[in-house]
Design a protein around this motif. Structure first.
Motif, mmCIF file in Angstrom:
data_model
loop_
_atom_site.group_PDB
_atom_site.id
_atom_site.type_symbol
_atom_site.label_atom_id
_atom_site.label_comp_id
_atom_site.label_asym_id
_atom_site.label_seq_id
_atom_site.Cartn_x
_atom_site.Cartn_y
_atom_site.Cartn_z
ATOM 1 N N SER A 139 49.033 -27.326 -3.337
ATOM 2 C CA SER A 139 48.699 -26.654 -4.590
ATOM 3 C C SER A 139 47.503 -27.370 -5.216
ATOM 4 N N GLY A 140 46.690 -26.632 -5.917
ATOM 5 C CA GLY A 140 45.532 -27.258 -6.550
ATOM 6 C C GLY A 140 44.774 -26.254 -7.376
ATOM 7 N N ALA A 141 43.631 -26.684 -7.886
ATOM 8 C CA ALA A 141 42.755 -25.802 -8.654
ATOM 9 C C ALA A 141 42.015 -24.946 -7.643
ATOM 10 N N ASN A 142 42.674 -23.881 -7.185
ATOM 11 C CA ASN A 142 42.200 -23.134 -6.028
ATOM 12 C C ASN A 142 42.199 -21.640 -6.276
ATOM 13 N N ILE A 143 41.186 -21.146 -6.962
ATOM 14 C CA ILE A 143 41.026 -19.704 -7.078
ATOM 15 C C ILE A 143 40.592 -19.215 -5.694
ATOM 16 N N ALA A 144 41.388 -18.319 -5.101
ATOM 17 C CA ALA A 144 41.241 -17.995 -3.677
ATOM 18 C C ALA A 144 39.832 -17.525 -3.318
ATOM 19 N N VAL A 159 46.261 -31.948 -13.405
ATOM 20 C CA VAL A 159 45.254 -31.804 -14.466
ATOM 21 C C VAL A 159 44.154 -30.814 -14.085
ATOM 22 N N ALA A 160 43.710 -30.816 -12.824
ATOM 23 C CA ALA A 160 42.580 -29.944 -12.458
ATOM 24 C C ALA A 160 43.009 -28.476 -12.446
ATOM 25 N N ASP A 161 44.184 -28.215 -11.890
ATOM 26 C CA ASP A 161 44.675 -26.834 -11.880
ATOM 27 C C ASP A 161 44.888 -26.339 -13.318
ATOM 28 N N PHE A 212 50.748 -35.331 -11.922
ATOM 29 C CA PHE A 212 50.327 -34.445 -13.007
ATOM 30 C C PHE A 212 48.996 -34.875 -13.615
ATOM 31 N N THR A 213 48.856 -36.173 -13.858
ATOM 32 C CA THR A 213 47.683 -36.624 -14.630
ATOM 33 C C THR A 213 46.485 -36.952 -13.755
ATOM 34 N N ALA A 234 36.583 -28.157 -12.341
ATOM 35 C CA ALA A 234 37.816 -28.918 -12.536
ATOM 36 C C ALA A 234 37.868 -30.106 -11.576
ATOM 37 N N ALA A 235 37.366 -29.927 -10.363
ATOM 38 C CA ALA A 235 37.367 -31.012 -9.375
ATOM 39 C C ALA A 235 36.480 -32.160 -9.846
ATOM 40 N N VAL A 236 35.292 -31.816 -10.303
ATOM 41 C CA VAL A 236 34.355 -32.838 -10.775
ATOM 42 C C VAL A 236 34.938 -33.570 -11.990
#
Lengths: 435, 435
Positions: free
Chosen positions: B217-222, B348-350, B341-342, A314-316
């Protein structure tokens, strides 16, 4: 099958034709001619508002691969559903070839199909593109036509959907054939990047044929669209209102007897319950998205190949989306809109699709998993077809390098360097890090 | 472990303290107090620019689940790497419990670990959160602390990372304990939606403790972050510069002896080579993304459950992303930025991560494939844990319905209706169609 004289030529004689053909060498008469053309357009446009359309658009699809056939199916469904705007019949230009109907085909009759037949004849009798879009019933108002000039000559709306390497030869064949007030939409993915510049296929088609051409692009895997699985797309249409570099005499007006060619008309022609359309004005953005996303899909494939997980992917994708937008705004500053990339199907949605299941992603992932150059995977997996993403990455890199702008696009640059073996995928995070 | 008097109190006596505590009933003296406070802040801020920091920040992480421990690890790596800004020691508040170290653990010694032990003692001796983040070595400068007030009382920077249902009781326990000039970041995902309104956990923490709290907050699976797999996050920090509803006397200034608390400081505290940070000002947007994406993930799971393919999934995600943004701009108009958001990881990444692999997506997909209500799947799959997306969909729907705005958010509304059994997933395209 000529249309009757248009409202503008009825009102103002042949001035509209003069507009498109006058190439005076005398400055004075050139200015006079331009003024006359301008006046003609203004008056024609006023007259048009007073005219009720008495004619209907004729639509031709140029191209009949799987995506061309899927788009022809959509368009033909809509011409039939909107008889007040369109002639139902949709001509589809088919590159003629002989095809042997397999004996397993439900319509196979040994008395009729023992020998290879013309593909156009098969399409017109079976209402199925048996070679390129098998098992999908096509509406019976699609007429497969082998002669491209015959297919295009009376079309008021042209839809181009051919492999990009054929654009030039098709324009050569069509030269002088099309109605000069016709409007076109190019469904050809991507752009043509050379070190000197970037050209949009829609611009090439428009310039070469002397007509205006917009673009259609989105998260549209052809077979899914053909199977009526839900998807969305983006159409860009923004014809110039006066003279431009590509159209020094301005565009020829669409005759007032025809329904106005605008965003609403294109939505009516392409929108289906299973194929949702948004129409925008940013032709460059819509076209660029379809090319640049392939570079990002390779990066996503690399990350998946390493098993780095969903966060990293998702980051990329996020970094890539912003580089796509930056590229558009930097090199097409006048027309490119942020929203085209971050909000439309041709941008963020097409990127998501390509990073989940496209061939660029798949080959990049396998090249890491098998520790082989991507060219080897391409040869093993694609049955002679070529990856778009590797060549786009190289062309975009050449373009950026020549302008000293590689560092401004760290992900695009990293993908190219990794493909060249100059960097390791494991270093991707530091290559794109902005501290 | 009190800090020496701050620059502002050295220069202006106790005015800064007056600012935070004055609650005069007389209007005249209230105005005078506010003016004095304002003057004090202006002068303190001028003085601060002349002061070189002589003190360092003390960081405490409140919470020690898998995400809390992963964040503590990051923070402790950075306090150690930046000794000019931070005391290396990072206190991590741990809800004390007894834990039996498994005999399979590499450090297991039957002489020492035969009986259940305090979790804090195990963390501090083994430098591993053996219960909630096993197998991940923690930096030795993380000090697990069972007493929450002891953990928080001398912190100048607080990081909150607890399950959302504990926010209120933790604020009760901390009441009056924290330094009033401390600043906080909440890593708690989501927002609190009730029919009456939406509250951000960062706002709740800030208001209850009388300090300012931003959000992460982010696309962060722990577990991926803990394993140092590459990811990105978004931090939002935007303390008010004057009195507000939540801070009627304004915020207490951070003493000039301490390094300024700004976007750069938070980037230094959280950014790692494997964890890239962008700092923005939109706290509402960052917080909303983490809640609303769960509704979209359910829609994406439905579509995947039907086997509709990648086009359809990308379309639903695109529509959902725009509804998330619209929701933010409609109900947090002053502060919510489109770009949060975008363009950011929290948006978008999360969303991409959650629609590819999150539990909301998974359960929604299984509910379609097995033709069972999602509650049954939740019970079968989640081992007693609850899906966030179903409750958020219901809460958001209640909120929208009360305002007559359901039609403005067709995807959010459709997800709720499908979950309730009022609509079929097959109708999703027409439910979100905009003709």
């Amino acid at each position: 099958m000529p249309l009757p004289p248009s409202a503008s030529s009825l009102l103002f004689g042949s001035s509209a034709v003069v507009t498109a053909t006058a190439t005076s060498t005398s400055t004075g008469s050139a200015i006079a001619s331009r003024r006359l053309a301008q006046l003609s357009r203004t008056l024609a446009s006023s007259a048009k508002m007073l005219t009720t359309p008495t004619q209907k658009h004729r639509v031709t699809v140029v191209g009949s691969g799987n995506w061309g056939s899927a788009i022809a199916k959509i368009v033909a469904e809509n011409t039939k559903a909107n008889p007040e705007l369109f002639h139902p019949e949709v001509k589809m230009w088919v590159y003629e070839e002989k095809y042997q109907l397999p004996s397993t085909h439900p319509a196979y009759d040994p008395a009729k199909h023992a020998e290879p037949e013309k593909l156009t004849a098969l399409i017109n009798s079976l209402h199925e593109n048996v070679k390129y879009l098998p098992s999908i019933p096509l509406p019976d108002n699609i007429i497969a036509t082998p002669d491209i000039c015959d297919a295009a000559s009376d079309a008021t709306l042209l839809v181009f959907n051919v492999p990009h390497q054929f654009v030039s030869s098709i324009c050569n064949q069509l030269n002088g054939t099309c109605l000069q007030y016709a409007r076109a939409i190019s469904c050809i993915k991507g752009v043509d990047v050379s070190p000197e510049g970037i050209s949009l296929f829609s611009d090439t088609i428009g310039r070469r044929l002397g007509i205006y051409c917009g673009a259609l692009s989105g998260a549209n895997i052809a077979n899914e669209v053909a199977a009526e699985k839900f998807s969305e797309t983006t159409i860009a249409y923004n014809p110039p209102t006066g003279p431009t570099k590509d159209y020094p005499n301005g565009l020829e007006e669409v005759p007032g007897e025809l329904p106005a060619v605008d965003h609403t008309l294109f939505k009516t022609l392409f929108h289906r319950p299973y194929f949702h359309v948004r129409v925008v004005s940013d032709v460059a953005g819509v076209s660029l998205g379809g090319a640049l996303k392939n570079i990002v899909a390779i990066a996503a494939g690399f990350v998946d190949g390493l098993g780095w997980g969903d966060n990293a992917k998702a980051a990329v994708m996020r970094v890539g989306l912003l580089e796509m937008r930056k590229f558009g705004k930097m090199f097409f500053s006048e027309s490119c809109k942020s929203a085209t990339f971050t909000e439309e199907s041709c941008g963020v949605a097409d990127l998501i699709t390509s990073c989940n299941g496209g061939r660029n992603h798949k080959c990049a992932k396998l090249s890491i998993q098998k520790n082989k150059p991507i060219e080897e995977i391409e040869a093993e997996e694609l049955n002679g077809q070529k990856l778009q993403g590797t060549s786009t990455a190289s062309e975009v890199n050449e373009y950026l390098k020549r302008r000293g702008l590689e560092a401004e696009f760290p992900l695009f640059t990293a993908v190219h360097q990794i493909l060249k073996g100059e960097k390791k995928v494991e270093h991707l995070p530091e290559l794109i890090e902005r501290v």
